[in-house]
Motif scaffolding. Structure first.
Motif, PDB file in Angstrom:
ATOM      1  N   TYR A   1       2.796  -8.002   2.074  1.00  0.00           N
ATOM      2  CA  TYR A   1       2.342  -6.735   2.638  1.00  0.00           C
ATOM      3  C   TYR A   1       0.937  -6.883   3.204  1.00  0.00           C
ATOM      4  O   TYR A   1       0.125  -7.665   2.709  1.00  0.00           O
ATOM      5  CB  TYR A   1       2.302  -5.624   1.578  1.00  0.00           C
ATOM      6  CG  TYR A   1       3.629  -5.310   0.942  1.00  0.00           C
ATOM      7  CD1 TYR A   1       4.685  -4.780   1.681  1.00  0.00           C
ATOM      8  CD2 TYR A   1       3.825  -5.528  -0.421  1.00  0.00           C
ATOM      9  CE1 TYR A   1       5.899  -4.491   1.088  1.00  0.00           C
ATOM     10  CE2 TYR A   1       5.036  -5.236  -1.025  1.00  0.00           C
ATOM     11  CZ  TYR A   1       6.077  -4.729  -0.258  1.00  0.00           C
ATOM     12  OH  TYR A   1       7.270  -4.450  -0.849  1.00  0.00           O
TER      13      TYR A   1
ATOM     14  N   VAL B   1      -2.140  -4.281   3.607  1.00  0.00           N
ATOM     15  CA  VAL B   1      -2.586  -2.949   3.204  1.00  0.00           C
ATOM     16  C   VAL B   1      -3.782  -2.572   4.067  1.00  0.00           C
ATOM     17  O   VAL B   1      -4.776  -3.299   4.117  1.00  0.00           O
ATOM     18  CB  VAL B   1      -2.964  -2.929   1.708  1.00  0.00           C
ATOM     19  CG1 VAL B   1      -3.377  -1.521   1.293  1.00  0.00           C
ATOM     20  CG2 VAL B   1      -1.804  -3.422   0.850  1.00  0.00           C
TER      21      VAL B   1
ATOM     22  N   TRP C   1       0.703  -5.766  -5.691  1.00  0.00           N
ATOM     23  CA  TRP C   1       0.636  -4.401  -5.164  1.00  0.00           C
ATOM     24  C   TRP C   1       1.303  -3.412  -6.117  1.00  0.00           C
ATOM     25  O   TRP C   1       0.824  -2.298  -6.303  1.00  0.00           O
ATOM     26  CB  TRP C   1       1.280  -4.331  -3.786  1.00  0.00           C
ATOM     27  CG  TRP C   1       1.242  -2.945  -3.220  1.00  0.00           C
ATOM     28  CD1 TRP C   1       2.291  -2.136  -2.913  1.00  0.00           C
ATOM     29  CD2 TRP C   1       0.065  -2.182  -2.903  1.00  0.00           C
ATOM     30  NE1 TRP C   1       1.865  -0.931  -2.431  1.00  0.00           N
ATOM     31  CE2 TRP C   1       0.492  -0.935  -2.413  1.00  0.00           C
ATOM     32  CE3 TRP C   1      -1.301  -2.444  -2.998  1.00  0.00           C
ATOM     33  CZ2 TRP C   1      -0.395   0.058  -2.011  1.00  0.00           C
ATOM     34  CZ3 TRP C   1      -2.188  -1.456  -2.599  1.00  0.00           C
ATOM     35  CH2 TRP C   1      -1.740  -0.225  -2.119  1.00  0.00           C
TER      36      TRP C   1
ATOM     37  N   ILE D   1       0.791   0.760   4.196  1.00  0.00           N
ATOM     38  CA  ILE D   1       1.341  -0.498   3.692  1.00  0.00           C
ATOM     39  C   ILE D   1       2.386  -0.972   4.691  1.00  0.00           C
ATOM     40  O   ILE D   1       3.391  -0.292   4.923  1.00  0.00           O
ATOM     41  CB  ILE D   1       1.974  -0.333   2.293  1.00  0.00           C
ATOM     42  CG1 ILE D   1       0.935   0.173   1.287  1.00  0.00           C
ATOM     43  CG2 ILE D   1       2.534  -1.658   1.822  1.00  0.00           C
ATOM     44  CD1 ILE D   1       0.931   1.668   1.141  1.00  0.00           C
TER      45      ILE D   1
END
Length: 262
Positions: A211, A213, A231, A247
């Motif tokens: 991911y 962020v 996460w 995200i």
């Protein structure tokens, strides 16, 4: 050459994995027909993600001397191009680039204050003790032909873009174009791309990130790449700033990484 150049001089019979089966061509607007053209063989080096004191060759390119530093920058494959970019405002500012060669900082000229000017501002800060930077601002990299540069073979030149992404540019060979070479219209050529490694999670530094962020003030940078378990452990912020956090799943490496040429 200084002792730092030793890391960029490759031993003979050194083999690399290559994602390309044929040289990859990129069309540019700065091509000119000249039978006396000079070819420059350029290697791009990156820091290893698990040991920043070590370097590896990430790609190799061949350009004609009438092409520009901007043409070189455009053909360099980089994982930073795959990370979603956060838009802070509507000013139209783009994430920039600067290339430092023999005491000259070449910015991309795409913003009112480009990376070259921001870098030169460091000369007036305590970070530049005794004027160690020793830089002056050059013209835009897109207006700087390779033929106009004075360079050394095997000497690393620094490239910074996308905030904090560094590369090192090393010119391995310079020679005249020969009729047996590919036509000049085919340059720049990419002859080698090392299979890219997934970016490690910046929280645990152990497993690949999945991911990006954006806008989370707790993480210290945006975008911040992170793995799934980290996460889930951190979770969304529990205050009003949660509305500003995005995200985004990381994309697969796509732009310029593979292919069979052409």
């Amino acid at each position: 050459l200084t002792m730092h150049s030793a890391s960029f001089i490759r031993p003979p019979k050194h083999s690399d994995r290559n994602t390309l089966t044929h040289a990859k061509r990129f069309k540019t607007s700065s091509w000119t027909q000249n039978t006396h053209e000079v070819l420059l063989f350029v290697s791009i080096y990156n820091h290893l993600s698990w040991g920043h004191r070590q370097l590896f060759r990430s790609s190799q390119h061949v350009l004609s001397s009438s092409q520009t530093l901007g043409d070189l920058f455009e053909v360099i494959p980089c994982h930073s191009n795959e990370i979603p970019k956060e838009i802070q405002n509507d000013s139209g500012e783009r994430i920039g680039c600067v290339i430092c060669i023999e005491g000259v900082a070449y910015g991309d000229g795409q913003n009112m204050v480009d990376y070259a000017e921001k870098l030169l501002e460091l000369r007036n800060t305590p970070n530049d003790k005794a004027g160690q930077l020793g830089l002056e601002k050059g013209v835009s990299m897109h207006d700087t032909t390779l033929a106009s540069l004075t360079v050394h073979l095997h000497k690393p030149y620094w490239l910074l873009h996308a905030g904090s992404c560094e590369h090192f540019i090393v010119i391995d060979q310079i020679r005249l174009w020969h009729p047996t070479d590919p036509p000049l219209i085919d340059y720049p050529l990419t002859t080698h791309i090392t299979p890219p490694l997934l970016d490690l999670c910046r929280a645990c530094n152990k497993v690949p990130a999945v991911y990006a962020v954006l806008g989370d003030m707790r993480l210290g940078e945006s975008p911040f790449v992170i793995c799934g378990p980290c996460w889930r452990w951190m979770g969304m912020p529990d205050d009003s700033s949660a509305d500003e956090v995005m995200i985004v799943p990381l994309l697969k490496h796509e732009h310029g990484w593979g292919g069979t040429g052409g």
